[in-house]
Each structure stands twice: as C-alpha cells, then as structure tokens.
Design a protein around this motif. Structure first.
Motif, PDB file in Angstrom:
ATOM      1  N   MET A  29      37.683  30.358 -12.247  1.00  0.00           N
ATOM      2  CA  MET A  29      37.410  28.550 -12.522  1.00  0.00           C
ATOM      3  C   MET A  29      38.752  27.602 -11.971  1.00  0.00           C
ATOM      4  N   GLU A  30      39.396  27.119 -12.164  1.00  0.00           N
ATOM      5  CA  GLU A  30      40.453  26.415 -12.276  1.00  0.00           C
ATOM      6  C   GLU A  30      41.398  26.678 -11.308  1.00  0.00           C
ATOM      7  N   ILE A  31      41.980  28.420 -10.506  1.00  0.00           N
ATOM      8  CA  ILE A  31      41.814  28.427  -9.442  1.00  0.00           C
ATOM      9  C   ILE A  31      41.339  28.099  -8.419  1.00  0.00           C
ATOM     10  N   LEU A  32      39.735  28.439  -8.191  1.00  0.00           N
ATOM     11  CA  LEU A  32      38.939  27.861  -7.307  1.00  0.00           C
ATOM     12  C   LEU A  32      38.853  26.027  -7.074  1.00  0.00           C
ATOM     13  N   ALA A  33      39.206  25.730  -8.207  1.00  0.00           N
ATOM     14  CA  ALA A  33      38.948  24.332  -8.013  1.00  0.00           C
ATOM     15  C   ALA A  33      40.580  24.371  -7.949  1.00  0.00           C
ATOM     16  N   GLU A  34      41.149  23.973  -7.974  1.00  0.00           N
ATOM     17  CA  GLU A  34      42.981  23.972  -7.301  1.00  0.00           C
ATOM     18  C   GLU A  34      42.965  24.302  -5.817  1.00  0.00           C
ATOM     19  N   THR A  35      42.481  25.411  -5.504  1.00  0.00           N
ATOM     20  CA  THR A  35      42.368  25.793  -4.166  1.00  0.00           C
ATOM     21  C   THR A  35      41.600  25.445  -3.245  1.00  0.00           C
ATOM     22  N   GLY A  36      40.374  24.500  -3.643  1.00  0.00           N
ATOM     23  CA  GLY A  36      39.434  23.828  -2.770  1.00  0.00           C
ATOM     24  C   GLY A  36      38.111  24.366  -1.869  1.00  0.00           C
ATOM     25  N   ASP A  37      38.423  25.440  -3.123  1.00  0.00           N
ATOM     26  CA  ASP A  37      37.605  26.372  -2.981  1.00  0.00           C
ATOM     27  C   ASP A  37      36.054  25.523  -3.952  1.00  0.00           C
ATOM     28  N   VAL A  38      36.264  25.059  -4.823  1.00  0.00           N
ATOM     29  CA  VAL A  38      34.824  24.679  -5.554  1.00  0.00           C
ATOM     30  C   VAL A  38      33.759  23.835  -4.647  1.00  0.00           C
ATOM     31  N   ALA A  39      35.594  23.184  -2.924  1.00  0.00           N
ATOM     32  CA  ALA A  39      34.601  21.934  -2.287  1.00  0.00           C
ATOM     33  C   ALA A  39      33.385  22.616  -1.628  1.00  0.00           C
ATOM     34  N   ARG A  40      34.306  24.099  -1.196  1.00  0.00           N
ATOM     35  CA  ARG A  40      33.474  25.021  -0.356  1.00  0.00           C
ATOM     36  C   ARG A  40      31.846  25.382  -0.884  1.00  0.00           C
ATOM     37  N   ILE A  41      32.203  25.797  -2.177  1.00  0.00           N
ATOM     38  CA  ILE A  41      31.129  26.578  -3.079  1.00  0.00           C
ATOM     39  C   ILE A  41      30.041  24.990  -2.747  1.00  0.00           C
ATOM     40  N   ALA A  42      30.911  24.390  -3.527  1.00  0.00           N
ATOM     41  CA  ALA A  42      29.463  22.987  -3.793  1.00  0.00           C
ATOM     42  C   ALA A  42      28.703  22.228  -2.485  1.00  0.00           C
ATOM     43  N   ARG A  43      29.265  22.403  -1.142  1.00  0.00           N
ATOM     44  CA  ARG A  43      28.617  22.678   0.090  1.00  0.00           C
ATOM     45  C   ARG A  43      27.584  23.636   0.005  1.00  0.00           C
ATOM     46  N   GLY A  44      28.022  24.792  -0.149  1.00  0.00           N
ATOM     47  CA  GLY A  44      26.535  26.372   0.079  1.00  0.00           C
ATOM     48  C   GLY A  44      25.594  25.163  -1.328  1.00  0.00           C
ATOM     49  N   LEU A  45      26.115  25.328  -2.016  1.00  0.00           N
ATOM     50  CA  LEU A  45      24.901  25.144  -3.283  1.00  0.00           C
ATOM     51  C   LEU A  45      24.442  23.980  -2.843  1.00  0.00           C
ATOM     52  N   ARG A  46      24.988  22.243  -2.623  1.00  0.00           N
ATOM     53  CA  ARG A  46      24.019  21.558  -2.335  1.00  0.00           C
ATOM     54  C   ARG A  46      23.174  22.151  -0.984  1.00  0.00           C
ATOM     55  N   ARG A  47      23.851  23.292  -0.006  1.00  0.00           N
ATOM     56  CA  ARG A  47      22.932  22.956   1.216  1.00  0.00           C
ATOM     57  C   ARG A  47      21.417  23.992   0.612  1.00  0.00           C
ATOM     58  N   MET A  48      21.240  25.030  -0.667  1.00  0.00           N
ATOM     59  CA  MET A  48      20.659  25.764  -1.771  1.00  0.00           C
ATOM     60  C   MET A  48      20.110  24.535  -1.923  1.00  0.00           C
ATOM     61  N   THR A  49      20.780  23.729  -3.057  1.00  0.00           N
ATOM     62  CA  THR A  49      19.840  23.305  -3.487  1.00  0.00           C
ATOM     63  C   THR A  49      19.637  21.839  -3.540  1.00  0.00           C
ATOM     64  N   GLY A  50      19.840  21.520  -2.113  1.00  0.00           N
ATOM     65  CA  GLY A  50      19.360  20.176  -1.657  1.00  0.00           C
ATOM     66  C   GLY A  50      18.403  19.334  -2.757  1.00  0.00           C
ATOM     67  N   PRO A  51      17.274  20.097  -2.088  1.00  0.00           N
ATOM     68  CA  PRO A  51      15.888  19.452  -2.191  1.00  0.00           C
ATOM     69  C   PRO A  51      15.638  19.139  -3.624  1.00  0.00           C
ATOM     70  N   LEU A  52      16.493  20.239  -4.325  1.00  0.00           N
ATOM     71  CA  LEU A  52      15.965  19.950  -5.647  1.00  0.00           C
ATOM     72  C   LEU A  52      16.944  18.728  -6.577  1.00  0.00           C
TER      73      LEU A  52
END
Length: 190
Positions: A54-77
């Motif tokens: 999880m720390e590697i994902l945060a450092e590489t910027g992949d968390v932002a990509r995951i956030a965008r994906g989750l934002r699309r799926m969970t945005g209506p919530l």
C-alpha cells in the motif's frame, strides 16, 4: 478494561490453585504465550507485506489511479464530494479493507475522517457512508482471516473465501442502500 482482565486472570489462577490444577494452568499459560507469539509473527509478516504494498502504491501515484477508479464506482454514494485528498484517503482505506487488511486501513481511515469532517455537511454525510462501508467491509480477499486459519493449521485456509465474499457483499450492498436511503430522506425533510 484492564481491571476486568486482571480480575479474570486472578480468579482463573485462584480456581486452578483451589482445584489442584495449578500445574496444568501454568503449562496452558506457557503454551498460549508461545502460540500468541507465533500467531503474531504470522500476522506481522502478512501485515508488513500488504502495508508495504500500500505504501508503494501511494508513493508511485497508483493510489490516485485507484482513487479515480473507486470514485467512478462509488461516486453516487458520496454525492457532492469533490475534494481529491478526501477521495485518495477514502480509496486507500476502502482498498485495504477490501483486501482484508483492517489494521493497514486504519491510518487512511483516520486521515479520511479528518479530511471529511472539514468538508461540512457534505463531508459528514460522506463520513457516515464511509463508516457504513467500513463496518460492512466488502472482503474481496479476506487476507487476515486466511492468515489466521493458516497459522492455526488449517489444511485449506482459503476455503472461506466464497462464503466471505458473498456475506460481505450482501452486507455492503445493504449498508450502502440503507445509508443512501437515510441521506435522501434527510435531504427531503431537512
């Protein structure tokens, strides 16, 4: 709580002494201490691996990509929530929970709560939804439970995966639906 545990321990030792089982109690105490250290080492390895990932994902910027994906799926919530930092913290928290890493999810959950609380009513509604989703906790991979089962000597520790997925998916859908209904009702009635 420490008083309760101390009292329980004292009563157990007293009962063992009065019934002539002091030797068995001492042996059980030593065996359980050894088992606790072994279990801790197993869980420490699992948590270190996933926390590091999880720390590697945060450092590489992949968390932002995951956030965008989750934002699309969970945005209506989470209607009206626009803050990217909130979405990143929530995504990291939800991702860790979906992987069955509750302890690794805690720091991101605390950060998400702090950021959401500063967003006013929209943030507080989002925080309530996040708490509902965390407590229902969709388990795509119940990593900690599988590690516990493996440490306990289970022949096939991952056998619980289908049941865990089905039960947690039902709980998450129910929690999200109830929170959405509550939020819509509050919005209508002020």
């Amino acid at each position: 709580m420490s008083i309760i545990w101390s009292a329980a321990l004292a009563l157990s030792l007293l009962a063992a002494a009065l019934t002539g089982q002091a030797g068995s109690a001492s042996q059980a105490l030593l065996d359980s201490g050894s088992a606790a250290v072994s279990l801790m080492m197993t869980l420490l390895g699992t948590m270190t691996l996933w926390s590091g990932l999880m720390e590697i994902l945060a450092e590489t910027g992949d968390v932002a990509r995951i956030a965008r994906g989750l934002r699309r799926m969970t945005g209506p919530l989470f209607p009206g929530l626009k803050d990217d930092a909130c979405w990143e913290a929530m995504s990291l928290n939800l991702s860790a929970n979906m992987l069955g890493l509750g302890n690794a999810a805690t720091p991101a959950g605390v950060e998400a709560a702090r950021l959401l609380a500063a967003q006013g009513q929209t943030g507080l509604r989002a925080l309530a939804m996040l708490l509902a989703l965390n407590n229902s906790s969709l388990q795509l991979m119940p990593t900690t439970v599988i590690a516990l089962r493996a440490a306990a000597g289970s022949a096939s520790p991952a056998d619980i995966w289908p049941a865990s997925l089905a039960a947690s998916a039902a709980a998450t859908v129910t929690a999200a639906a109830l929170m959405s209904w509550r939020n819509r009702r509050r919005a209508r009635h002020g």
